[in-house]
Structure formats: structure tokens, C-alpha cells
Motif scaffolding. Sequence first.
Motif, PDB file in Angstrom:
ATOM      1  N   VAL A  86       0.836  -1.200   0.000  1.00  0.00           N
ATOM      2  CA  VAL A  86       0.000   0.000   0.000  1.00  0.00           C
ATOM      3  C   VAL A  86       0.874   1.255   0.000  1.00  0.00           C
ATOM      4  O   VAL A  86       0.503   2.279  -0.581  1.00  0.00           O
ATOM      5  CB  VAL A  86      -1.000  -0.027   1.184  1.00  0.00           C
ATOM      6  CG1 VAL A  86      -0.282   0.113   2.514  1.00  0.00           C
ATOM      7  CG2 VAL A  86      -2.060   1.030   1.030  1.00  0.00           C
ATOM      8  N   HIS A  87       2.055   1.163   0.617  1.00  0.00           N
ATOM      9  CA  HIS A  87       2.952   2.324   0.649  1.00  0.00           C
ATOM     10  C   HIS A  87       3.533   2.610  -0.733  1.00  0.00           C
ATOM     11  O   HIS A  87       3.657   3.771  -1.130  1.00  0.00           O
ATOM     12  CB  HIS A  87       4.061   2.104   1.683  1.00  0.00           C
ATOM     13  CG  HIS A  87       3.508   1.953   3.057  1.00  0.00           C
ATOM     14  ND1 HIS A  87       3.541   0.753   3.728  1.00  0.00           N
ATOM     15  CD2 HIS A  87       2.881   2.837   3.864  1.00  0.00           C
ATOM     16  CE1 HIS A  87       2.950   0.909   4.910  1.00  0.00           C
ATOM     17  NE2 HIS A  87       2.538   2.166   5.016  1.00  0.00           N
ATOM     18  N   ASN A  88       3.883   1.572  -1.473  1.00  0.00           N
ATOM     19  CA  ASN A  88       4.362   1.779  -2.843  1.00  0.00           C
ATOM     20  C   ASN A  88       3.270   2.382  -3.718  1.00  0.00           C
ATOM     21  O   ASN A  88       3.533   3.267  -4.529  1.00  0.00           O
ATOM     22  CB  ASN A  88       4.859   0.470  -3.456  1.00  0.00           C
ATOM     23  CG  ASN A  88       6.229   0.078  -2.944  1.00  0.00           C
ATOM     24  OD1 ASN A  88       7.007   0.915  -2.502  1.00  0.00           O
ATOM     25  ND2 ASN A  88       6.516  -1.211  -2.992  1.00  0.00           N
ATOM     26  N   VAL A  89       2.053   1.911  -3.556  1.00  0.00           N
ATOM     27  CA  VAL A  89       0.939   2.456  -4.337  1.00  0.00           C
ATOM     28  C   VAL A  89       0.719   3.929  -3.978  1.00  0.00           C
ATOM     29  O   VAL A  89       0.565   4.779  -4.854  1.00  0.00           O
ATOM     30  CB  VAL A  89      -0.351   1.627  -4.140  1.00  0.00           C
ATOM     31  CG1 VAL A  89      -1.524   2.268  -4.874  1.00  0.00           C
ATOM     32  CG2 VAL A  89      -0.127   0.193  -4.612  1.00  0.00           C
ATOM     33  N   GLY A  90       0.734   4.243  -2.684  1.00  0.00           N
ATOM     34  CA  GLY A  90       0.586   5.636  -2.261  1.00  0.00           C
ATOM     35  C   GLY A  90       1.687   6.514  -2.827  1.00  0.00           C
ATOM     36  O   GLY A  90       1.435   7.633  -3.292  1.00  0.00           O
ATOM     37  N   SER A  91       2.906   6.013  -2.811  1.00  0.00           N
ATOM     38  CA  SER A  91       4.029   6.761  -3.363  1.00  0.00           C
ATOM     39  C   SER A  91       3.873   6.967  -4.866  1.00  0.00           C
ATOM     40  O   SER A  91       4.183   8.044  -5.399  1.00  0.00           O
ATOM     41  CB  SER A  91       5.332   6.021  -3.051  1.00  0.00           C
ATOM     42  OG  SER A  91       6.434   6.744  -3.535  1.00  0.00           O
ATOM     43  N   LEU A  92       3.384   5.947  -5.574  1.00  0.00           N
ATOM     44  CA  LEU A  92       3.164   6.092  -7.015  1.00  0.00           C
ATOM     45  C   LEU A  92       2.036   7.074  -7.315  1.00  0.00           C
ATOM     46  O   LEU A  92       2.094   7.799  -8.313  1.00  0.00           O
ATOM     47  CB  LEU A  92       2.900   4.724  -7.649  1.00  0.00           C
ATOM     48  CG  LEU A  92       4.165   3.866  -7.802  1.00  0.00           C
ATOM     49  CD1 LEU A  92       3.817   2.402  -8.016  1.00  0.00           C
ATOM     50  CD2 LEU A  92       5.025   4.402  -8.941  1.00  0.00           C
ATOM     51  N   PHE A  93       1.011   7.134  -6.469  1.00  0.00           N
ATOM     52  CA  PHE A  93      -0.016   8.166  -6.628  1.00  0.00           C
ATOM     53  C   PHE A  93       0.614   9.546  -6.510  1.00  0.00           C
ATOM     54  O   PHE A  93       0.353  10.440  -7.316  1.00  0.00           O
ATOM     55  CB  PHE A  93      -1.133   8.008  -5.582  1.00  0.00           C
ATOM     56  CG  PHE A  93      -2.325   7.258  -6.061  1.00  0.00           C
ATOM     57  CD1 PHE A  93      -3.280   7.847  -6.879  1.00  0.00           C
ATOM     58  CD2 PHE A  93      -2.519   5.943  -5.681  1.00  0.00           C
ATOM     59  CE1 PHE A  93      -4.389   7.150  -7.323  1.00  0.00           C
ATOM     60  CE2 PHE A  93      -3.625   5.225  -6.114  1.00  0.00           C
ATOM     61  CZ  PHE A  93      -4.563   5.827  -6.933  1.00  0.00           C
ATOM     62  N   ARG A  94       1.457   9.715  -5.511  1.00  0.00           N
ATOM     63  CA  ARG A  94       2.084  11.014  -5.274  1.00  0.00           C
ATOM     64  C   ARG A  94       3.016  11.399  -6.426  1.00  0.00           C
ATOM     65  O   ARG A  94       2.932  12.516  -6.956  1.00  0.00           O
ATOM     66  CB  ARG A  94       2.846  10.987  -3.956  1.00  0.00           C
ATOM     67  CG  ARG A  94       3.360  12.337  -3.535  1.00  0.00           C
ATOM     68  CD  ARG A  94       3.866  12.272  -2.125  1.00  0.00           C
ATOM     69  NE  ARG A  94       4.550  13.491  -1.736  1.00  0.00           N
ATOM     70  CZ  ARG A  94       5.232  13.626  -0.634  1.00  0.00           C
ATOM     71  NH1 ARG A  94       5.310  12.619   0.218  1.00  0.00           N
ATOM     72  NH2 ARG A  94       5.829  14.746  -0.345  1.00  0.00           N
TER      73      ARG A  94
END
Length: 165
Positions: A17-25
Motif C-alpha cells: 500500500v505504501h508503494n501504491v501511495g508513493s506512485l499516486f504522489r
Amino acid sequence: MSRKLSITLILDNIRSVHNVGSLFRSGECFGVTDMYLCGTTPTPIDRFGRARPDMAKVALGAETLVNWEYFPTTEQAIQTFCTKNPAGLIIGLEQGEGATLLPMQSQIAATHIALVVGEETKGLPPEIQSLCDQIWEIPQWGEKESLNVSNAGAIALYEIRRIMI
């Protein structure tokens, strides 16, 4: 003169979920218009319809600024991209023989681009790579074999923006 460019970021079974959040950002910062979240990739809204605070903590609100859609398979996401953008270019990010090393020395004329990034430890499977028009690889000089998927995705998004004509 700048031209209208749309970038779709396709996440193939990203587990963290952290990688996905970072990719959103990163995606929002580099002008990604759409994100397709595929397979086991977590979405900003959980299965109970609640916002995911663990993703929001990393994305810092970008998950509300970038359009996103969930697909059971990456093949379905790529097919949707191709249907919406018949002249679009699909770029897979993966290490291997035949991949183009970044930075690119040429420019890309397409106005609709999809960047496909793969699962953290296995990367993009061959069947997904075969659906891509190009495969890009980020050269590395250290002892580790790969970058974190969110870091690699950000580098590739920057490169897409840098070489657009």
C-alpha cells in the motif's frame, strides 16, 4: 509549444500500500491522468468503501487528485487503454535483454502513453511484457539488482516528461 499529453500508470499486482501511495504522489507530480490498479494492487478505498489512511499518509492527498480504476487483470487494463487510445504507446518498465536503457536519446511523438510497472519482487511477467510496445530499463551501478518499484516508476515518469516533443 507544448502539446496535450496523457499518461496512464498501470500497476500490475503491486503488493505494498505504501508503494501504491508513493506512485499516486509521484504520478500526480508528473501529470499522470489515470491510474489503473490491477490484481492484488491495493486501492485508495478498501473493500468496505472506506478511505485507506495508510495510503493517504504516503500519497498526501494525491490519491484524491488522480483518476483511478480497478481491474481484475492487467490484461484488461491494457485492453481498456488501447480501446480509449488506439494510437497510444505502452511502455513496460523491466530489466532484461532487449530493454532500452534510460535515459532515452530520442523523443516520443505519441500523445497517449501507458507506463506499466510490475510486482515488487517478480517484476513484469513475460505475458504482460509482450503486450507492451517498448520495454525500458533503468541502468544500475550498485550491488542491488533493482530499485523500489515506486522509485523506478517515478524515474520513468520523469523520463517520459523529459523526452516528449
